[in-house]
Scaffold this active site. Structure first.
Site, short mmCIF file in Angstrom:
data_model
loop_
_atom_site.label_atom_id
_atom_site.label_comp_id
_atom_site.label_asym_id
_atom_site.label_seq_id
_atom_site.Cartn_x
_atom_site.Cartn_y
_atom_site.Cartn_z
N GLU A 37 22.51 -61.67 -76.98
CA GLU A 37 21.75 -61.81 -78.22
C GLU A 37 22.63 -62.11 -79.45
O GLU A 37 22.69 -61.34 -80.40
CB GLU A 37 20.89 -60.57 -78.45
CG GLU A 37 19.88 -60.40 -77.32
CD GLU A 37 18.85 -59.29 -77.56
OE1 GLU A 37 19.01 -58.53 -78.52
OE2 GLU A 37 17.90 -59.20 -76.76
N GLU A 68 16.33 -60.61 -69.98
CA GLU A 68 15.74 -59.39 -70.55
C GLU A 68 14.27 -59.60 -70.83
O GLU A 68 13.87 -60.60 -71.42
CB GLU A 68 16.44 -58.96 -71.84
CG GLU A 68 17.71 -58.17 -71.67
CD GLU A 68 18.20 -57.54 -72.97
OE1 GLU A 68 17.34 -57.19 -73.81
OE2 GLU A 68 19.42 -57.41 -73.13
#
Length: 762
Positions: free
Chosen positions: A247, A497
């Site tokens: 991320e 995810e």
């Protein structure tokens, strides 16, 4: 040279026999985000800033517990692990000082994972840069190297950190993610990706801060990769690849006006400063800042508050002793003053903005920077360094490429970066469910469609009804996969995810044992993955020490599919002893031995025998505080994630789907040749849904068998299917169970509906 255990051909994973492999995975483990000694989850304040004297030697878990966790995951049908670790775990003690004991522990854990036949890829995890800026990832010394003082973040709101929050139990849910738009993260990520362009005065050890940070991170990862390589028995057989930074964020790069919120900033919660306001409060100035809350339709402005640091600064004081870590800061980089003021962005004497568009253009090319340009330039520059460093060690490594979350991937299709051994690895969460901690089966929003400008008005993005919601999740994932193909080329798309909050509805499930909302949300997410034709996924998350009253012990999150306070899913929906319709065997008051007789915890095989005979260091005993959260343990919606799926497919997968309502698994494939006797199509068929003698199989052709195997260290039930070339379909009907998630029998409790008297056997 022997064929690789897993490779990529024409956008599909293939095993050494040419069969398509579906990666059905889990993130293991969230415990790796914080140290094991001292054990320091995010609600603990004591010794938090003693960040140089920690270690992660028991992360993700102690070695003696490995068989317990691996056998459990194998039993649930997982074949892939996204192995979570942090830069801090390797290099917490200071620049260039690596913790060899942690690295050796990692190698030993990986060796045990090999016994279970997992595919593993390494995840250098970070959230909002570091534990000391409210997340996980980088060691504490990196913040000092950036000229920041983490002990002043609370007063200045340069970051909201759970460990230093005045009342940890009241830390606002999911507010940690707003740290990406607060001063500490904005500054550090700008340094990391674009320091040479936007912070040229930031020279440390003769390098720009950008090169200093990138080099240290890449060197730490390369050191770990080298040690795994030197182990001699892990590369390719177990560790199939590495992921890029988890991320990543652009910081301030591309912000057109620091006095306003950028249009791309969709998340607001709590105080939400503009970049300019964050610079002011970070320099000790009082500032009125808008506050936001999160409702059913997303964030909304709720008021204004005065944030007054009373002169305290987020920057290191001018007289700070920098001998601690041995680096040398250039005299042109002054401590005690905002680095952006030093670069002429604002005037500390008049508190006036001088260059509100300072970050809007590339100073070398003069091109306007938007997020897409950031990804194609600054992020790709880093990714290439990361990729080349890993490949210099692990030459056949698959690279799991993760661009900034929900942003357009880089335009590399047909270029030299269009790597044949690359995987597109996006993330996706149902934001409404995640932020509100409720499963709303009545309406949801096509967030991805809104981000891509597919609606004239946000109202048109609202989807009504559970069927529309499930299809909307499917369509968003399909669009994400297609976008990856359009921009990056023909690569497998693995969602590394996604997940759901288990503490929905103010922890209602923990008080009642009714996990119907969690089951509905989890099933909808898996339906979306199955129907969108992704090459695989890794669900977030498996925690070793989740407890009802603490959740994942990190920033108030509670996404773990396993909890010490819940029961394992039985091996069958039908208890092994006759049932007279009472709740005897499923009731929470049943004895532990009765439960274990038909649960996955009862499985003993040669690979986990030692673990079963010992006393594990993490107890499965239920916690006793607070008692209202312990009265009704449940199965934690395991019926929704322990689900059938193709393992290896002779040919190509056309479609597969599991209908939880009726317990029907359907699977279509296209085979270009018949499978061999030794290597047929294999399907994971969980015995909870499909007891071997209670399920019905229909095939378009070929022969099949159902058997329980103890290969790879875990007892799992597989359906093997030998079929000829051509298009084929199989349908397997198991034991359907009625759930409140399906909108039926709402007056019954979740456990009531799991009784055999309400099961239809095909």
């Amino acid at each position: 040279m022997a064929p690789l255990r897993l490779t990529i051909e024409d956008g599909h994973f293939r095993d050494s026999h040419g069969r398509e492999v579906t990666l059905r995975g889990i993130n293991m483990a969230g415990d790796a985000k914080f140290p094991s000694r001292p054990d320091m989850p995010s609600h603990i304040a004591e010794d938090f800033f003693d960040g140089d004297n920690v270690n992660f030697h028991s992360r993700p878990f102690p070695l003696e517990d490995a068989h317990l966790h691996f056998s459990r995951l194998k039993r649930w049908g997982y074949n892939t692990i996204r192995y979570v670790f942090t830069w801090e775990a390797i290099e917490f003690a200071g620049p260039g000082i690596y913790d060899e004991e942690f690295i050796q522990h990692t190698i030993e854990v990986l060796r045990l994972a090999k016994d279970y036949g997992f595919y593993v890829f390494m995840d250098p995890h970070q959230d909002v840069w570091s534990r000391f800026s409210g997340g996980s990832g980088a060691p504490m010394w990196t913040l000092y190297a950036c000229g920041l003082n983490p002990q002043s973040f609370a007063a200045t709101e340069a970051a909201l950190v759970h460990n230093t929050y005045p009342e940890p139990d009241k830390f606002p849910k999911m507010i940690w993610s707003t740290n990406y738009t607060r001063l500490a993260c904005q500054t550090i990520f700008t340094f990391f990706f674009a320091g040479r362009d936007f912070a040229p005065k930031c020279i440390i050890d003769g390098q720009n801060i950008q090169d200093y940070l990138q080099e240290h991170l890449i060197n730490a990862l390369t050191h770990l990769a080298n040690r795994i390589h030197e182990a001699g028995d892990l590369e390719d057989d177990l560790v199939i690849g590495w992921e890029s930074m988890n991320e990543p964020n652009r910081g301030l790069v591309g912000w057109q006006d620091i006095t306003k919120y950028p249009s791309e900033q969709k998340l607001h919660k709590g105080t939400s400063p503009t970049a300019w306001q964050a610079m002011l409060t970070g320099s000790g100035r009082a500032c009125e800042i808008d506050t936001w809350d999160f409702g059913g339709m997303g964030p909304y402005k709720s008021g204004r508050v005065l944030v007054d640091p009373q002169g305290e600064m987020a920057w290191l004081p001018a007289d700070y002793d920098e001998s601690r870590y041995g680096y040398k800061r250039d005299p042109g980089w002054k401590l005690g003053e905002c680095i952006w003021a030093q670069h002429g962005v604002w005037d500390i004497n008049t508190n006036m903005v001088l260059k509100k568009d300072y970050f809007s253009k590339n100073p070398r090319t003069k091109e306007v920077i938007d997020y897409e340009e950031f990804t194609n330039s600054y992020f790709m520059d880093y990714y290439r360094r990361h990729r080349d460093a890993i490949r210099a060690v692990h030459k056949t490594s698959i690279l799991f490429f993760q661009p900034p979350v929900l942003e357009i991937p880089p335009s590399i299709k047909g270029t030299e970066d269009d790597d044949p051994k690359m995987v597109y690895a996006p993330h996706y969460y149902d934001g409404i469910t995640l932020m509100t901690k409720k499963w709303n089966r009545y309406w949801n929003v096509d967030v991805f469609g809104l981000l891509r400008g597919r609606y004239l008005s946000p109202a048109f993005a609202v989807k009504l009804g559970e069927t529309a919601i499930r299809n909307c999740l499917r369509d968003q994932l399909a669009a994400i996969r297609k976008e990856g193909q359009d921009y990056m080329g023909n690569h497998p798309c693995v969602l590394t995810e996604f997940g759901i909050p288990y503490d929905m509805d103010n922890q209602y499930a923990y008080k009642t044992g009714d996990y119907s909302s969690q089951s509905g949300a989890m099933d909808a997410n898996h339906f979306a993955i199955e129907a969108s034709k992704l090459a695989g996924y890794t669900l977030w998350v498996y925690m070793c020490e989740n407890k009802h009253h603490l959740g994942d012990q990190w920033n108030g999150e509670d996404l773990s599919i396993f909890s010490l306070d819940d029961r394992p899913l039985p091996l069958s929906p039908i208890p092994p002893t006759p049932c007279n319709g009472s709740l005897t065997t499923l009731d929470q008051k049943a004895s532990p031995s009765t439960r274990k007789e038909y649960s996955d915890e009862a499985m003993v095989n040669p690979s986990n025998l030692k673990a079963k005979l010992k006393t594990p260091s993490i107890s499965s005993k239920q916690t006793d505080i607070p008692p209202e959260l312990m009265n009704s343990p449940g199965f934690r919606a395991a019926e929704a994630y322990v689900r059938p799926a193709p393992i290896t497919t002779v040919g190509n997968i056309l479609h597969y789907d599991f209908d939880l309502r009726y317990c029907i698994f359907t699977f279509q494939l296209q085979a270009h040749e018949a499978g061999s006797e030794a290597n047929p199509t294999e399907i994971f068929l969980p015995d909870f849904h499909f007891p071997k003698d209670k399920c019905e199989v229909e095939v378009s052709g070929g022969k099949w068998t159902i058997s329980t195997d103890d290969e790879d260290g875990g007892m799992i039930q597989k359906l093997r299917w030998w079929h000829l070339e051509g298009e084929h379909e199989i349908k397997v009907t198991g034991v359907p169970i009625q759930y409140t998630i399906l909108g039926r029998e709402e007056e019954d409790g979740y456990l009531d509906q799991c009784q055999p008297s309400k099961c239809r056997v095909m």
